[in-house]
Scaffold this motif. Structure first.
Motif, mmCIF file in Angstrom:
data_model
loop_
_atom_site.group_PDB
_atom_site.id
_atom_site.type_symbol
_atom_site.label_atom_id
_atom_site.label_comp_id
_atom_site.label_asym_id
_atom_site.label_seq_id
_atom_site.Cartn_x
_atom_site.Cartn_y
_atom_site.Cartn_z
ATOM 1 N N SER A 205 -5.080 -1.264 -9.783
ATOM 2 C CA SER A 205 -5.639 -0.106 -9.137
ATOM 3 C C SER A 205 -6.359 -0.525 -7.963
ATOM 4 C CB SER A 205 -6.235 1.003 -10.094
ATOM 5 O OG SER A 205 -6.758 2.066 -9.396
ATOM 6 N N ASP A 206 -7.673 -1.133 -8.266
ATOM 7 C CA ASP A 206 -8.401 -1.854 -7.396
ATOM 8 C C ASP A 206 -7.743 -2.604 -6.233
ATOM 9 O OD1 ASP A 206 -10.674 -0.615 -7.975
ATOM 10 O OD2 ASP A 206 -11.605 -2.337 -8.984
ATOM 11 N N VAL A 207 -6.417 -3.436 -6.645
ATOM 12 C CA VAL A 207 -5.646 -4.082 -5.613
ATOM 13 C C VAL A 207 -4.974 -3.109 -4.606
ATOM 14 C CG1 VAL A 207 -3.556 -5.344 -5.543
ATOM 15 C CG2 VAL A 207 -5.205 -5.920 -7.281
ATOM 16 N N PHE A 208 -4.388 -2.103 -5.077
ATOM 17 C CA PHE A 208 -4.050 -1.126 -4.214
ATOM 18 C C PHE A 208 -5.168 -0.495 -3.341
ATOM 19 C CE2 PHE A 208 -2.671 3.001 -2.604
ATOM 20 C CZ PHE A 208 -1.323 3.023 -2.618
ATOM 21 N N SER A 209 -6.433 -0.112 -3.927
ATOM 22 C CA SER A 209 -7.652 0.355 -2.963
ATOM 23 C C SER A 209 -7.678 -0.554 -1.825
ATOM 24 C CB SER A 209 -8.506 0.853 -3.719
ATOM 25 O OG SER A 209 -8.112 1.982 -4.598
ATOM 26 N N PHE A 210 -7.957 -1.825 -2.252
ATOM 27 C CA PHE A 210 -8.337 -2.894 -1.191
ATOM 28 C C PHE A 210 -7.112 -2.850 -0.361
ATOM 29 C CE2 PHE A 210 -8.698 -7.401 -0.076
ATOM 30 C CZ PHE A 210 -9.976 -7.438 0.524
ATOM 31 N N GLY A 211 -5.962 -2.921 -0.663
ATOM 32 C CA GLY A 211 -4.640 -3.006 0.281
ATOM 33 C C GLY A 211 -4.760 -1.871 1.170
ATOM 34 N N ALA A 212 -5.331 -0.627 0.798
ATOM 35 C CA ALA A 212 -5.497 0.429 1.838
ATOM 36 C C ALA A 212 -6.562 0.097 2.747
ATOM 37 C CB ALA A 212 -5.495 1.784 0.990
ATOM 38 N N THR A 213 -7.660 -0.523 2.321
ATOM 39 C CA THR A 213 -8.784 -0.631 3.314
ATOM 40 C C THR A 213 -8.312 -1.919 4.098
ATOM 41 O OG1 THR A 213 -10.346 -0.245 1.143
ATOM 42 C CG2 THR A 213 -11.069 -1.513 3.004
ATOM 43 N N SER A 262 -0.042 -5.349 -1.731
ATOM 44 C CA SER A 262 -1.076 -4.722 -2.529
ATOM 45 C C SER A 262 -0.766 -3.327 -2.732
ATOM 46 C CB SER A 262 -2.399 -4.830 -1.315
ATOM 47 O OG SER A 262 -2.636 -6.044 -1.264
ATOM 48 N N MET A 263 0.064 -2.627 -1.685
ATOM 49 C CA MET A 263 0.308 -1.129 -1.711
ATOM 50 C C MET A 263 1.497 -0.634 -2.314
ATOM 51 S SD MET A 263 -1.848 0.212 1.515
ATOM 52 C CE MET A 263 -0.839 -0.213 2.907
ATOM 53 N N GLN A 264 2.216 -1.415 -3.052
ATOM 54 C CA GLN A 264 3.462 -1.135 -3.913
ATOM 55 C C GLN A 264 3.065 -0.132 -4.508
ATOM 56 O OE1 GLN A 264 6.737 -2.644 -3.353
ATOM 57 N NE2 GLN A 264 5.508 -3.182 -1.626
#
Length: 730
Positions: A205-213, A262-264
């Motif tokens: 979940s943090d991987v996704f948020s970091f990808g969005a960042t 990251s944002m899959q």
């Protein structure tokens, strides 16, 4: 505010954090400056607020890392609670991004240590759950620090999952976070899909948020945005953002792959943890980013016609169709430039060296293959070859039944992406895997229809129509077959001297209505209706529908190209120039878009540059297709623009002598003659082609090349003659 809190002297306000006010203070015992985060007095009694505040202190205090803001203490004074933390001077990443995206080198300097810090937090059993630009601080010394663990969840180190606490997002803005009970935690624009749905979370979940960042650092735009929280959540759950490289060409492919992976939407497709993401950032080839002002070239591929190895010569359609369908699938992959069918099929039946083919088509890699079909069985072999050294990047043989043909096409397209180190977005993967029909028989008829359609003559058009009809008999809801029939009828209507045009128009409208019933929101349906309105010369409505089709499917070349033609006929030259440019970007080797764009820019400062580019594309195409009269007609206009009277005269006369030249191609010769001031010869050509059945008064009215003739009475007579012809044919 009191001037002291416990043994801390309050010096001034700094701002507000996730759950409290932040003040600059001095520790009277140690003499050091600190940041004091106080929970508001009226919030201390609210259910859960104090516990979350305490958890922030507890979470962050466990983390001793140079890129995580240090927590010194958690204390109470007269019923109020505060966290004592490291005082940082600088600005947060959100404020920095308000001034625009970061340089690639600056991204690397910030992203890698922050990724390492998040990975460290995970190793200590802390999931942040609110990674966003506002929670990354950029100190004056150049060090990035993670802030605000107010939403963090403590687990055992390396625990796989944890449950979200009961709170809900109340705003989609940059500081949207949780204040109400019964929902999810985090900031909606940066949440993972599973977080937005209130499901159990893990490190991904943090991987996704970091990808969005990362995406916002690269582009200066949020990956998921909208006017309301519902709109943002819908985008988060169901849509992929535009690729970063489409918004900013200098983004390196390695960085873009990290962002996309990251944002899959499905966390199983993301990096397995932040350690893997951090490692990918460090190993990515950041040097691919060109210097400022330089142009980033996409990886380019040509799909050659597959060799037909079947005993039955009539199965040639299947080999051609397989190659064409793979071209269409690869065209859905954003970072890949795919040579058009027209260019790559110029090498059909020719045994040439891969290096020569790559040079002629201006590509990095080539896909070649063969097809052997016997009844319901098919064997397909394919090889992906690097042009520079002839090395096989990937190869495979498939022995399948016709029922598995779509799976084979999908596997080939996805294998090519993997071999070229392109990470597919969710939408790209779904588009590639889409099955157009459940009927193998319908698909075979459809491929036969496309085979005849590409022969581009009236007799083959009739054969194509019969094949598309047969496909629809097998599967009445086969959308591609319906759209192909509408496209075919529009070709008859717009380009050929057909007697009963009203009948064609009625048939096309009926097919468009059938498409509407099957898939009202598909690009193919909007495209079909756009063609019917074009037939009726309803330019505004046709343009609107072409634009809608292009918006639904940005890679739909036909929507951009025909939309541009309609805009040009309607006098919207600015819109036409823009849509022709989009069509060119999708198929850079297709010459018509760039040539017609140059017409839209007559007299504009960039006209000369566009004409030069059009001429370059034309000359490459004509080397492959020396008998393409349409291309030669466009080349005449390039010669005329450059003032080359000798070449214009020679090629213009050659085209007029040819018996197989379509009247519409000679129109371009007339345009070239007009540009050089040869009005008498231009009128002679125009009246001849109108007599032979050509005529489009709307095009003549809007074409800038005709401007020098408009004051001549003969021009009005030309328009009248075309209108009489149209009335006779309906």
């Amino acid at each position: 505010m009191e001037r002291t809190f416990a043994h801390y002297e309050i010096l001034g306000a700094i701002g507000a954090g996730g759950m409290g006010e932040v003040w600059k203070a001095r520790d009277s015992r140690l003499g050091r400056l600190v940041a004091l985060k106080l929970l508001p007095e009226d919030a201390c009694d609210e259910d859960g607020t104090l516990e979350r505040f305490r958890r922030e202190a507890q979470s962050a205090s466990r983390l001793n890392h140079p890129n995580i803001c240090t927590i010194y203490d958690f204390l109470e004074d007269d019923g109020r609670f505060a966290i004592v933390m490291e005082l940082l001077e600088g600005e947060n990443l959100q404020d920095r991004l308000a001034r625009g995206p970061l340089a690639v080198d600056d991204m690397l300097r910030i992203a890698v240590p922050v990724a390492d810090a998040i990975a460290f937090a995970h190793s200590q059993g802390v999931l942040h759950r609110d990674i966003k630009p506002g929670n990354i601080f950029l100190s004056q010394s150049g060090i990035a620090k993670i802030l605000d663990f107010g939403l963090a969840k403590l687990t055992e180190p390396n625990a796989n999952t944890l449950s979200s606490i009961d709170a809900t997002v109340v705003s989609p803005g940059p500081d949207a976070s949780l204040t109400q009970m019964g929902g999810t935690v985090g900031t909606v624009s940066y949440m993972s899909p599973e977080q937005a749905l209130g499901r159990d979370l893990d490190a991904r979940s943090d991987v996704f948020s970091f990808g969005a960042t990362l995406y916002e650092m690269a582009t200066g735009q949020r990956a998921f945005d909208g006017p309301t929280m519902a709109a943002v959540t819908d985008a988060l759950l169901h849509r992929d953002p535009v690729r970063a490289s489409e918004l900013r060409s200098e983004i390196p492919a390695g960085l873009e792959n990290v962002i996309v992976k990251s944002m899959q939407k499905d966390r199983e497709d993301r990096f397995e943890d932040m350690h893997a993401l951090a490692r990918a950032l460090k190993e990515a080839d950041w040097s691919e980013a060109p210097k400022k002002g330089a142009k980033t070239e996409k990886t380019s591929i040509a799909v050659l016609p597959f060799r037909h190895m079947s005993a039955d010569a009539d199965d040639e359609y299947f080999a051609d169709g397989m190659a064409e369908e793979i071209i269409n699938s690869l065209a859905k992959i954003g970072p890949l430039r795919v040579v058009s069918r027209t260019s790559s099929f110029a090498f059909k039946g020719r045994d040439e060296d891969i290096r020569e083919i790559g040079s002629a088509l201006d590509v990095n890699v080539v896909l070649e293959g063969s097809v052997r079909k016997s009844g319901n069985r098919v064997r397909i072999t394919s090889q992906l070859i690097n042009v520079e050294d002839g090395y096989h990047l990937w190869s495979e043989r498939f022995d399948r039944t016709m029922d598995d043909i779509f799976a084979v096409q999908d596997e080939i397209a996805e294998s090519i992406a993997k071999a070229l180190e392109i990470v597919l977005t969710n939408e790209e993967r779904e588009a590639i895997r889409e099955i157009p029909t459940d009927s193998a028989e319908a698909y075979e008829y459809y491929l036969r229809g496309r085979f005849y359609l590409w022969k581009l003559n009236p007799e083959s058009f009739l054969m194509a129509d019969s094949m598309f009809r047969a496909a629809l008999k097998e599967d009445p809801e086969f959308l591609l077959a319906l759209a192909s029939r509408v496209e075919l009828y529009s070709w008859f209507y717009l380009w050929l001297p057909v007697e009963d045009k009203r009948s064609l128009q009625s048939k096309a409208e009926e097919l468009a209505r059938q498409s509407q019933e099957i898939a009202p929101d598909r690009a193919e349906t909007r495209f079909a209706f756009a063609l019917t309105h074009w037939m009726k010369q309803e330019h505004a409505k046709a343009l609107q529908l072409f634009q809608e089709a292009a918006e639904i499917d940005p890679g739909y070349w036909e929507a951009h190209f025909y939309g541009a033609r309609v805009a040009m006929e309607g006098g919207r030259l600015d819109v036409a120039a823009m849509m022709f440019e989009q069509a060119y970007r999708i198929r850079p080797d297709e010459y018509q878009a760039m040539c017609l764009r140059s017409t839209c820019l007559r007299g504009e400062p960039e006209e000369a540059k566009v004409v030069a580019e059009a001429k370059k594309i034309l000359e490459r195409h004509i080397r492959l297709h020396p008998d393409d009269n349409r291309a030669l007609g466009f080349l005449v206009t390039c010669y005329a623009f450059e003032g080359d009277e000798e070449e214009t005269r020679a090629l213009g006369e050659e085209l007029q002598r040819r018996s197989d030249v379509d009247a519409g191609f000679l129109y371009n010769v007339a345009c070239a003659y007009i540009h050089l001031g040869w009005k008498e010869e231009a009128f002679e050509i125009l009246f001849k082609i109108v007599k032979d059945g050509w005529g489009n008064p709307e095009w003549l009215d809007s074409d800038p090349d005709m401007d020098p003739l408009r004051d001549d009475p003969r021009f009005g007579g030309l328009i009248d003659e075309i209108k009489k012809n149209r009335e006779r044919t309906g």
